[in-house]
Enzyme design. Structure first.
Site, PDB file in Angstrom:
ATOM      1  N   GLY A 201       0.781  -1.252   0.141  1.00 46.96           N
ATOM      2  CA  GLY A 201       0.055   0.145   0.157  1.00 46.96           C
ATOM      3  C   GLY A 201       0.921   1.219  -0.177  1.00 46.96           C
ATOM      4  O   GLY A 201       1.984   1.146  -0.412  1.00 46.96           O
ATOM      5  N   THR A 203       2.912   4.684   1.298  1.00 47.14           N
ATOM      6  CA  THR A 203       4.297   4.911   2.125  1.00 47.14           C
ATOM      7  C   THR A 203       3.623   5.314   3.565  1.00 47.14           C
ATOM      8  O   THR A 203       4.046   4.916   4.773  1.00 47.14           O
ATOM      9  CB  THR A 203       5.068   5.878   1.722  1.00 47.14           C
ATOM     10  OG1 THR A 203       5.746   5.356   0.311  1.00 47.14           O
ATOM     11  CG2 THR A 203       6.291   6.029   2.655  1.00 47.14           C
ATOM     12  N   ALA A 204       2.467   6.308   3.517  1.00 50.67           N
ATOM     13  CA  ALA A 204       1.842   7.005   4.580  1.00 50.67           C
ATOM     14  C   ALA A 204       1.468   5.491   5.483  1.00 50.67           C
ATOM     15  O   ALA A 204       1.510   5.570   6.755  1.00 50.67           O
ATOM     16  CB  ALA A 204       0.715   7.813   4.312  1.00 50.67           C
ATOM     17  N   VAL A 205       0.500   4.850   5.018  1.00 47.59           N
ATOM     18  CA  VAL A 205      -0.017   3.684   5.842  1.00 47.59           C
ATOM     19  C   VAL A 205       0.950   2.746   6.179  1.00 47.59           C
ATOM     20  O   VAL A 205       0.910   2.170   7.262  1.00 47.59           O
ATOM     21  CB  VAL A 205      -1.343   3.235   4.996  1.00 47.59           C
ATOM     22  CG1 VAL A 205      -1.973   2.107   5.864  1.00 47.59           C
ATOM     23  CG2 VAL A 205      -2.383   4.042   4.661  1.00 47.59           C
ATOM     24  N   GLY A 206       2.049   2.468   5.280  1.00 48.46           N
ATOM     25  CA  GLY A 206       3.141   1.630   5.599  1.00 48.46           C
ATOM     26  C   GLY A 206       3.776   1.997   7.077  1.00 48.46           C
ATOM     27  O   GLY A 206       3.983   1.145   7.646  1.00 48.46           O
ATOM     28  N   GLU A 223       5.645  -3.465   1.140  1.00 49.07           N
ATOM     29  CA  GLU A 223       5.678  -3.043  -0.290  1.00 49.07           C
ATOM     30  C   GLU A 223       4.934  -1.843  -0.620  1.00 49.07           C
ATOM     31  O   GLU A 223       3.872  -1.721  -0.637  1.00 49.07           O
ATOM     32  CB  GLU A 223       4.854  -4.133  -1.137  1.00 49.07           C
ATOM     33  CG  GLU A 223       5.647  -5.377  -0.860  1.00 49.07           C
ATOM     34  CD  GLU A 223       6.924  -5.811  -1.817  1.00 49.07           C
ATOM     35  OE1 GLU A 223       7.135  -5.024  -2.882  1.00 49.07           O
ATOM     36  OE2 GLU A 223       7.447  -6.680  -1.328  1.00 49.07           O
ATOM     37  N   CYS A 257       1.734   0.381  -8.908  1.00 47.14           N
ATOM     38  CA  CYS A 257       2.677   0.844  -8.042  1.00 47.14           C
ATOM     39  C   CYS A 257       3.986   1.162  -8.919  1.00 47.14           C
ATOM     40  O   CYS A 257       4.599   1.937  -8.441  1.00 47.14           O
ATOM     41  CB  CYS A 257       2.999  -0.151  -6.905  1.00 47.14           C
ATOM     42  SG  CYS A 257       3.631  -1.649  -7.579  1.00 47.14           S
TER      43      CYS A 257
HETATM   44  P1  NAD Z   1      -3.531   2.280   1.254  1.00 46.62           P
HETATM   45  O1  NAD Z   1      -2.107   2.349   1.830  1.00 46.62           O
HETATM   46  O2  NAD Z   1      -4.308   3.426   1.298  1.00 46.62           O
HETATM   47  O3  NAD Z   1      -4.228   1.106   1.739  1.00 46.62           O
HETATM   48  C1  NAD Z   1      -3.670  -0.287   1.775  1.00 46.62           C
HETATM   49  C2  NAD Z   1      -4.376  -1.041   2.612  1.00 46.62           C
HETATM   50  O4  NAD Z   1      -4.331  -0.598   3.955  1.00 46.62           O
HETATM   51  C3  NAD Z   1      -5.814  -1.356   2.373  1.00 46.62           C
HETATM   52  O5  NAD Z   1      -6.093  -2.538   2.786  1.00 46.62           O
HETATM   53  C4  NAD Z   1      -6.496  -0.236   3.276  1.00 46.62           C
HETATM   54  O6  NAD Z   1      -7.616  -0.735   3.818  1.00 46.62           O
HETATM   55  C5  NAD Z   1      -5.349  -0.295   4.471  1.00 46.62           C
HETATM   56  N1  NAD Z   1      -5.271   0.829   5.367  1.00 46.62           N
HETATM   57  C6  NAD Z   1      -5.615   2.000   4.747  1.00 46.62           C
HETATM   58  N2  NAD Z   1      -5.358   3.087   5.758  1.00 46.62           N
HETATM   59  C7  NAD Z   1      -5.224   2.331   6.931  1.00 46.62           C
HETATM   60  C8  NAD Z   1      -4.973   2.828   8.052  1.00 46.62           C
HETATM   61  N3  NAD Z   1      -4.886   4.077   8.506  1.00 46.62           N
HETATM   62  N4  NAD Z   1      -4.589   1.816   9.050  1.00 46.62           N
HETATM   63  C9  NAD Z   1      -4.537   0.482   8.726  1.00 46.62           C
HETATM   64  N5  NAD Z   1      -4.791   0.076   7.570  1.00 46.62           N
HETATM   65  C10 NAD Z   1      -5.012   0.941   6.497  1.00 46.62           C
HETATM   66  O7  NAD Z   1      -3.055   2.191  -0.397  1.00 46.62           O
HETATM   67  P2  NAD Z   1      -3.890   2.187  -1.757  1.00 46.62           P
HETATM   68  O8  NAD Z   1      -4.556   3.276  -1.788  1.00 46.62           O
HETATM   69  O9  NAD Z   1      -4.877   0.795  -1.596  1.00 46.62           O
HETATM   70  O10 NAD Z   1      -2.821   1.506  -2.634  1.00 46.62           O
HETATM   71  C11 NAD Z   1      -2.151   2.457  -3.430  1.00 46.62           C
HETATM   72  C12 NAD Z   1      -0.690   2.444  -2.944  1.00 46.62           C
HETATM   73  O11 NAD Z   1      -0.297   1.288  -2.828  1.00 46.62           O
HETATM   74  C13 NAD Z   1       0.054   3.160  -3.718  1.00 46.62           C
HETATM   75  O12 NAD Z   1       1.171   4.007  -2.985  1.00 46.62           O
HETATM   76  C14 NAD Z   1       1.071   2.213  -4.562  1.00 46.62           C
HETATM   77  O13 NAD Z   1       2.448   2.467  -5.013  1.00 46.62           O
HETATM   78  C15 NAD Z   1       1.072   1.194  -3.623  1.00 46.62           C
HETATM   79  N6  NAD Z   1       1.425  -0.332  -4.125  1.00 46.62           N
HETATM   80  C16 NAD Z   1       2.620  -0.728  -4.016  1.00 46.62           C
HETATM   81  C17 NAD Z   1       2.842  -1.952  -4.373  1.00 46.62           C
HETATM   82  C18 NAD Z   1       4.083  -2.692  -4.415  1.00 46.62           C
HETATM   83  O14 NAD Z   1       4.380  -3.820  -4.553  1.00 46.62           O
HETATM   84  N7  NAD Z   1       5.077  -1.951  -3.819  1.00 46.62           N
HETATM   85  C19 NAD Z   1       1.758  -2.497  -5.286  1.00 46.62           C
HETATM   86  C20 NAD Z   1       0.605  -1.910  -5.327  1.00 46.62           C
HETATM   87  C21 NAD Z   1       0.153  -0.594  -4.844  1.00 46.62           C
END
Ligand code: NAD
Length: 469
Positions: A201, A203-206, A223, A257
């Site tokens: 997901g 970077t912020a949620v990471g 990731e 991504c």
């Molecule tokens: P996101 O971080 O908003 O959400 C990812 C997951 O986290 C979802 O299941 C969501 O329900 C959960 N989530 C969201 N906010 C949360 C919080 N505050 N606390 C706990 N869980 C939370 O990401 P997104 O919008 O679904 O995806 C887009 C991002 O993912 C982009 O930055 C993209 O580059 C990245 N991405 C990376 C890869 C990779 O392989 N490195 C692959 C696909 C997407």
């Protein structure tokens, strides 16, 4: 095997995150996931779940993302079944105890590294490739012998619903559970103690995930995303470069991504590249991409509004059209973008492509080095010295030379970020390895027990040790 201290060994379906994790942990403790035969059958059933319902998966992806059937099939079905079949083929090998050398001081003895499953793991997926990014890590966790909670993205509701409906019919519910939901549900899950959290997901949620995992000292794989640059050298084959940039950028309407985020092109060929990009868009999607069955849509109104606002940071020289009702944004090339503007400070994650003219490779390298390490980097050049120079002076999660996106389709090239774009990697063997502990075991013989390291110490022992160590 039960412990006298463990009251709960029932694995009945449960609603709360705590009950779910307790049930999966009890299954793990009972050793259910240890036999390779169990892992094999679950992996085969994952493949069957995709292949026997292919039309439903593709329809769900179309409902969520307007994903063209071909893109859905390639990225969310065939990619996953390919990774799982590789796991099946190598299941025994990748879970085999490895014998390693034993240094003189440890002899007589033998040394092994025994791969062990970690326990109960959590996989959290985003919405852009909602099948692939949930199932590939989950399959790796199963292949390594773990129990697993799969948390699909709430944003792609149709795909998430299909997981909720099909997973119980195919997979062992005592060991593999789907827990749908958004932020509150994920937050509640993250309060539980897992043995590994695999998050894909933003970077912020990471950061949120890593902070939550730290409370339990749970290791994480992150990731993440970022701004993946493309360098186009004056020696590049511009027609091929334009086609490969266009494919990687407008696949899934830019919501990938590793999509090219922005282009740094030598001024000598800037206009030619833009013209080639314009021609390529017309050849891929026709004169009106909105009517093309091969072009996706923006996942939600929130993302649509964000992207339309970002588009104002530049001048469209290709595309620029949008339609809020169908969440359509045309494949768009922007020039005249201020490097300090918002579109250059966040991951675009949509079909907007800023193009910057540069005065040579040094400027491209300096630009990339001044920013956080990207998830991917692309360099187009026929001059091999330029490629080597860029590789030597920049860092990125992964690289495709004279192409985009495709490095992640080679299972021998693991996918992962570096710095702000993530930590850890997977794909191929690494998809299993990431969910294993390689337990080192030194087994000593008892026939000989030289007293050299035992007290009382002496100068003579020290002398012998100096030679031996
Ligand atoms: P996101 O971080 O908003 O959400 C990812 C997951 O986290 C979802 O299941 C969501 O329900 C959960 N989530 C969201 N906010 C949360 C919080 N505050 N606390 C706990 N869980 C939370 O990401 P997104 O919008 O679904 O995806 C887009 C991002 O993912 C982009 O930055 C993209 O580059 C990245 N991405 C990376 C890869 C990779 O392989 N490195 C692959 C696909 C997407």
């Amino acid at each position: 095997m039960t412990s006298v201290l463990d009251p709960a060994s029932s694995a009945a379906p449960a609603a709360s995150p705590a009950d779910t994790v307790a049930a999966l942990r009890a299954t793990f403790e009972r050793g259910v996931t240890r036999p390779l035969a169990w892992r094999r059958s679950q992996l085969e059933r994952m493949v069957a779940m995709l292949e026997e319902h292919e039309d439903e998966w593709l329809a769900a992806l179309a409902a969520d993302l307007g994903k063209p059937r071909m893109e859905g099939y390639v990225a969310d079905i065939a990619f996953v079944t390919g990774e799982i079949r590789l796991m099946l083929k190598n299941l025994r090998k990748w879970n085999r105890t490895e014998r390693v050398r034993t240094p003189l001081v440890n002899r007589p003895g033998s040394s092994r590294r025994i791969p062990e499953p970690l326990g109960t793991v959590l996989v959290i997926a985003p919405w852009n490739y909602p099948v692939q990014l949930l199932l590939v890590p989950a399959a790796g966790a199963v292949a390594a012998g773990n129990t697993v909670v799969m948390k699909p993205s709430e944003v792609t509701a149709a795909t998430s619903d299909l997981f909720v409906r099909l997973a119980p019919a195919y997979l062992d519910q005592d060991a593999i559970r789907v827990v749908p939901g958004g932020v509150p549900e994920t937050t509640a899950l993250l309060e539980q103690r897992f043995n590994h959290v695999f998050f894909t997901g933003s970077t912020a949620v990471g950061r949120v995930v890593m902070a939550a995992a730290a409370k339990h000292l749970t290791p994480v794989t992150l990731e993440l995303g970022g701004k993946s640059p493309v360098i186009v050298d004056r020696s590049a084959n511009l027609k091929v470069a334009a086609q490969r940039i266009a494919w990687g950028k407008w696949l899934n309407a830019g919501q990938t991504c590793v999509a090219p985020d922005y282009v740094l092109v030598d001024r000598a060929v800037e206009q030619q590249l833009i013209d080639e990009l314009r021609r390529t868009v017309a050849s891929f999607y026709g004169s009106d991409p909105k009517t093309s069955a091969d072009y996706g849509r923006i996942v939600s109104s929130r993302h649509f509004d964000r992207l339309v606002a970002l588009m104002r940071d530049g001048t469209p020289v290709v595309g620029g059209e949008s339609d809020a009702q169908s969440r359509y944004i045309a494949p768009t090339v922007l020039t005249g973008v201020d490097p300090g503007s918002r579109i250059m400070s966040e991951e675009i994650f949509g079909p907007l492509l800023p193009v910057f003219g540069i005065d040579g490779i040094d400027e491209a390298v300096a630009t990339i080095r001044s920013r956080p390490h990207p998830l991917a980097l692309y360099v187009f050049a026929e001059d091999g010295r330029v490629v080597d120079d860029v590789l030597a002076r920049t860092t990125a999660g992964g690289v495709t030379v004279n192409g985009t996106v495709l490095h992640l389709t080679n299972p021998h090239l693991p996918l992962g970020g570096v710095g702000d774009s993530g930590m850890g990697y997977y794909h191929g063997k690494e998809s299993v390895r990431v969910f294993q502990h390689l337990k080192p075991v030194l087994r000593r013989g008892t026939r000989l027990d030289p007293p050299i390291v035992y007290p009382p110490y002496s100068e003579r022992k020290m002398k012998l040790l100096r030679k031996a160590l």
